[in-house]
Enzyme design. Structure first.
Site, PDB file in Angstrom:
ATOM      1  N   ARG A   1       1.637  -0.934  -3.866  1.00  8.39           N
ATOM      2  CA  ARG A   1       1.961  -0.926  -2.919  1.00  8.39           C
ATOM      3  C   ARG A   1       2.867   0.606  -2.570  1.00  8.39           C
ATOM      4  NH1 ARG A   1       4.727  -5.582   0.161  1.00  8.39           N
ATOM      5  NH2 ARG A   1       4.224  -3.934   1.897  1.00  8.39           N
TER       6      ARG A   1
ATOM      7  N   ARG B   1      10.708  -8.781  -7.286  1.00  2.19           N
ATOM      8  CA  ARG B   1      10.319  -7.498  -6.915  1.00  2.19           C
ATOM      9  C   ARG B   1      11.545  -6.389  -6.925  1.00  2.19           C
ATOM     10  NH1 ARG B   1       5.319  -7.751  -3.566  1.00  2.19           N
ATOM     11  NH2 ARG B   1       4.289  -9.314  -4.754  1.00  2.19           N
TER      12      ARG B   1
ATOM     13  N   CYS C   1       8.762  -9.561   7.773  1.00 10.35           N
ATOM     14  CA  CYS C   1       8.315  -8.499   6.988  1.00 10.35           C
ATOM     15  C   CYS C   1       7.428  -7.914   7.640  1.00 10.35           C
ATOM     16  CB  CYS C   1       7.199  -9.394   5.834  1.00 10.35           C
ATOM     17  SG  CYS C   1       6.186 -10.343   6.148  1.00 10.35           S
TER      18      CYS C   1
ATOM     19  N   HIS D   1      10.843 -13.253  -1.966  1.00 12.39           N
ATOM     20  CA  HIS D   1      11.831 -12.455  -1.586  1.00 12.39           C
ATOM     21  C   HIS D   1      13.363 -13.178  -1.241  1.00 12.39           C
ATOM     22  CE1 HIS D   1       8.943  -9.112  -0.386  1.00 12.39           C
ATOM     23  NE2 HIS D   1       9.497  -8.816  -1.347  1.00 12.39           N
TER      24      HIS D   1
ATOM     25  N   ASP E   1      -1.891  -4.411   1.768  1.00 13.53           N
ATOM     26  CA  ASP E   1      -0.378  -4.878   2.267  1.00 13.53           C
ATOM     27  C   ASP E   1       0.264  -4.067   3.156  1.00 13.53           C
ATOM     28  OD1 ASP E   1       0.193  -7.313   0.334  1.00 13.53           O
ATOM     29  OD2 ASP E   1      -1.066  -6.003  -0.927  1.00 13.53           O
TER      30      ASP E   1
ATOM     31  N   GLU F   1       8.378  -3.942   6.212  1.00 10.83           N
ATOM     32  CA  GLU F   1       9.725  -4.205   6.044  1.00 10.83           C
ATOM     33  C   GLU F   1       9.944  -3.989   4.651  1.00 10.83           C
ATOM     34  OE1 GLU F   1      12.731  -8.155   6.354  1.00 10.83           O
ATOM     35  OE2 GLU F   1      10.985  -8.324   5.146  1.00 10.83           O
ATOM     36  N   ASP F   2       9.028  -3.890   3.679  1.00  7.48           N
ATOM     37  CA  ASP F   2       9.141  -3.789   2.382  1.00  7.48           C
ATOM     38  C   ASP F   2       9.435  -2.191   1.710  1.00  7.48           C
ATOM     39  OD1 ASP F   2       9.257  -6.485   1.641  1.00  7.48           O
ATOM     40  OD2 ASP F   2       7.006  -6.389   1.535  1.00  7.48           O
TER      41      ASP F   2
END
Length: 256
Positions: free
Chosen positions: A85, A130, A247, A160, A60, A65-66
């Protein structure tokens, strides 16, 4: 100058985390081609693209962005809700360190950048599968003194907050009202997505252009009818990995 931090598509993308959609076969070569086209589009829209190499062992990792939130004064390494992740942030931290001082969220916080929608000094943060309340509280503490207002928003039925809504600029937010508590956004004009395109709310406003996936033509038509300039990209293979247009990049001002 605006920059966009990106990362190449992992050859292991097919093993990505999935929460809300069934697993499908992903054409990795096409996914790579689509991601390159996305990066070219960002460049054509005037952004300086900083492209990091793919992480073969992190399926991933292209979803940059995450793991990190980059604001005007500081960058915050998140602590992602997807435990698999959590190693992704270190490479991004090294890339951002020349431009921003870094801070980090800690256990028991979980927070992913896809849950953070910034509009001016307001950070709307989704309470989702998340991102938890401890993550929101730690983010607020880390930003104390920078005059940001951190505002929780309940998210339901999607990955999200920015799966459910994104800023169009000019006081407008494109949203699927079924997927979030729109009362938290009462100060803005809500522009609903087309009824047959529930996943169309994720868009990226760059200058005077709204960037969105090409697979949502009815929502695109609504935006154009509202006077917005729209540019589309084909991310059909990436969407199979729960991707969207926000993302795959971290957009921030280089000259701070």
């Amino acid at each position: 100058m605006l920059a966009a931090l990106t990362r190449g598509v992992s050859p292991a993308l097919a093993a990505c985390e999935l929460t809300w959609i069934p697993r499908q076969e992903i054409d990795i070569a096409l996914a790579v081609e689509q991601h390159h086209a996305y990066e070219r589009t960002l460049s054509e829209l005037g952004l300086h693209v900083i492209s990091l190499p793919a992480e073969p062992d992190m399926p991933d990792a292209m979803f940059v962005e995450d793991p990190i939130l980059v604001l005007d004064e500081v960058a915050v390494l998140t602590r992602m809700g997807a435990e698999s992740r959590r190693a992704e942030g270190q490479g991004l931290a090294a890339a951002v360190a020349p431009f921003r001082p870094l801070r980090s969220l800690r256990e028991s916080a979980t927070l992913e950048g896809g849950d953070v929608m910034r509009i001016g000094r307001d950070l709307f943060v989704g309470l989702s599968s998340r991102t938890n309340e401890a993550g929101i509280a730690q983010l607020q503490a880390e930003l104390e003194g920078f005059r940001y207002r951190v505002r929780p928003v309940e998210v339901r039925g999607c990955l999200h907050l920015k799966s459910a809504c994104c800023s169009l600029g000019d006081g407008k937010i494109l949203a699927n009202p079924e997927w979030l508590d729109v009362a938290a956004l009462h100060a803005f004009q809500i522009v609903p997505v087309a009824a047959d395109e529930p996943g169309a709310a994720n868009v990226l406003r760059i200058g005077d252009t709204v960037l969105m996936p090409s697979c949502f033509p009815h929502t695109e038509a609504l935006l154009r009818a509202g006077g917005l300039k729209v540019r589309t990209v084909d991310i059909s293979e990436l969407i199979k990995a729960e991707a969207a247009v926000t993302c795959s990049s971290v957009v921030f001002e280089l000259n701070q």
